[in-house]
Enzyme design. Sequence first.
Site, short mmCIF file in Angstrom:
data_model
loop_
_atom_site.label_atom_id
_atom_site.label_comp_id
_atom_site.label_asym_id
_atom_site.label_seq_id
_atom_site.Cartn_x
_atom_site.Cartn_y
_atom_site.Cartn_z
N VAL A 201 0.82 -1.35 -0.14
CA VAL A 201 -0.17 0.05 0.09
C VAL A 201 0.91 1.22 -0.01
CG1 VAL A 201 -1.71 1.29 1.28
CG2 VAL A 201 -1.73 -1.16 1.48
N HIS A 202 0.73 2.13 -0.97
CA HIS A 202 1.69 3.41 -0.62
C HIS A 202 0.73 4.53 -1.45
CE1 HIS A 202 2.80 2.60 -4.86
NE2 HIS A 202 3.01 3.75 -4.82
N ARG A 203 -0.39 4.40 -2.24
CA ARG A 203 -1.02 5.50 -2.80
C ARG A 203 -1.33 6.57 -2.00
NH1 ARG A 203 -0.48 3.32 -7.57
NH2 ARG A 203 0.86 5.20 -7.88
N ARG A 234 6.24 5.85 3.46
CA ARG A 234 5.03 6.90 3.38
C ARG A 234 3.86 6.15 4.14
NH1 ARG A 234 1.60 10.19 0.26
NH2 ARG A 234 2.97 10.25 -1.53
N ASP A 276 -2.13 -1.66 -4.14
CA ASP A 276 -2.70 -0.24 -4.80
C ASP A 276 -1.58 0.14 -5.84
OD1 ASP A 276 -0.76 1.11 -3.08
OD2 ASP A 276 -2.15 2.21 -2.03
#
Length: 351
Positions: A201-203, A234, A276
């Site tokens: 996950v990083h969006r 992030r 994502d």
Amino acid sequence: MKIASIVGARPQFIKCAPLSRELRKLHQEIIIHTGQHYDYEMDKVFFDELEIPQPDYNLGVGSGTHGFQTGEMLKKIEEVLIQEKPDLILVYGDTNSTLAGALSATKLQIEVGHIEAGMRSFDKSMPEEVNRVLTDHCSDYLFCPTQTAVDNLKRESIVKGVHLTGDVMVDALLDNRKIAERSQILDTLNLENKQYLVATVHRASNTDDRHNLEGIVDAFCELGEKIVFPLHPRTEKSLKKYGLYDRLIGKVKLTEPLSYLDFLQLLSRARRVLTDSGGIQKEAYILGVPCITLRDNTEWVETVENGWNMLVGVDKARIVKTAKEFEPGGEQRNIFGQGACKRISAAIGRN
Ligand code: UD1
């Protein structure tokens, strides 16, 4: 031709590795690294592992708001381009480094080549979508991975300089798939073939919104499956900021960001992937791993049309149900081609 390749973020290093090798057979190449990604696990490990030539320049821009980051890059890339006078610059994908490179060169009347041109999610709230559209509109060479990308450009009246080349990520994957089998990552994490899921996950829409991130975290915890979750910096920051990090402890196996070879091996042996990321949707398809995408849209629509990718967004119940039940329906057609790097290198200078 003298080419300046501009890279800055993790997926760009991976794509640059096979293309750089092909470019150097026919052209002269220099590499400009913006410094957008700078942690060892997000940056240098890829140069070492994939034997990418050391960047000729590292602009050390680092993190910041979009305006700050893109602005710093514009100033610094321009200085290098004025000094180096390349015939063409190449940019990859959809990051702030992509847009800054394309804009700096266009204003100096240096030709621009865009790798992964024509991709669209049709969601302007994504910073990546803005970067893609603007970069395409100032590019002279538009290297498209799929026919969908060519069609998207046509709808925006871009037809000149469009080349359907296939996807450079296929070259990266095929070059490294066998080598990745030597990775010890399954043993290190105590995993067995097809007995676990992998998640990334990083969006910004998922990490910078507490509600969305909480839906994902709670789904992972509720699934009752072994999940390996390599954390983008992030995401780690957001999980801690929103007080969600501790919920994952003991339920999900958290790791640092992994190297390309370790990740490739981890993904290829996973039962399913939850992500994502754009690139991972493609890699999962090529490796035959069912993909559950934690977004409402995708640029890689063919993976969904062919039945190997499900878009589930961030609703907890939907993620849990799909992650338990999803079985791919369709045949794994070759969507992304093969030999993109050779085609791109040969097309340069022949617009
Ligand atoms: C960027 C790209 C995205 C790409 C992704 C791959 C943009 C707008 N987004 O997102 O398209 O898919 O890279 O990872 O360009 N950070 C670190 N160490 C690092 C790098 C980042 O701690 O080495 C942290 C910084 O605090 C930064 C945050 O991560 O504020 C986000 O980094 P940034 O480069 O803005 O975007 P990504 O989320 O990595």
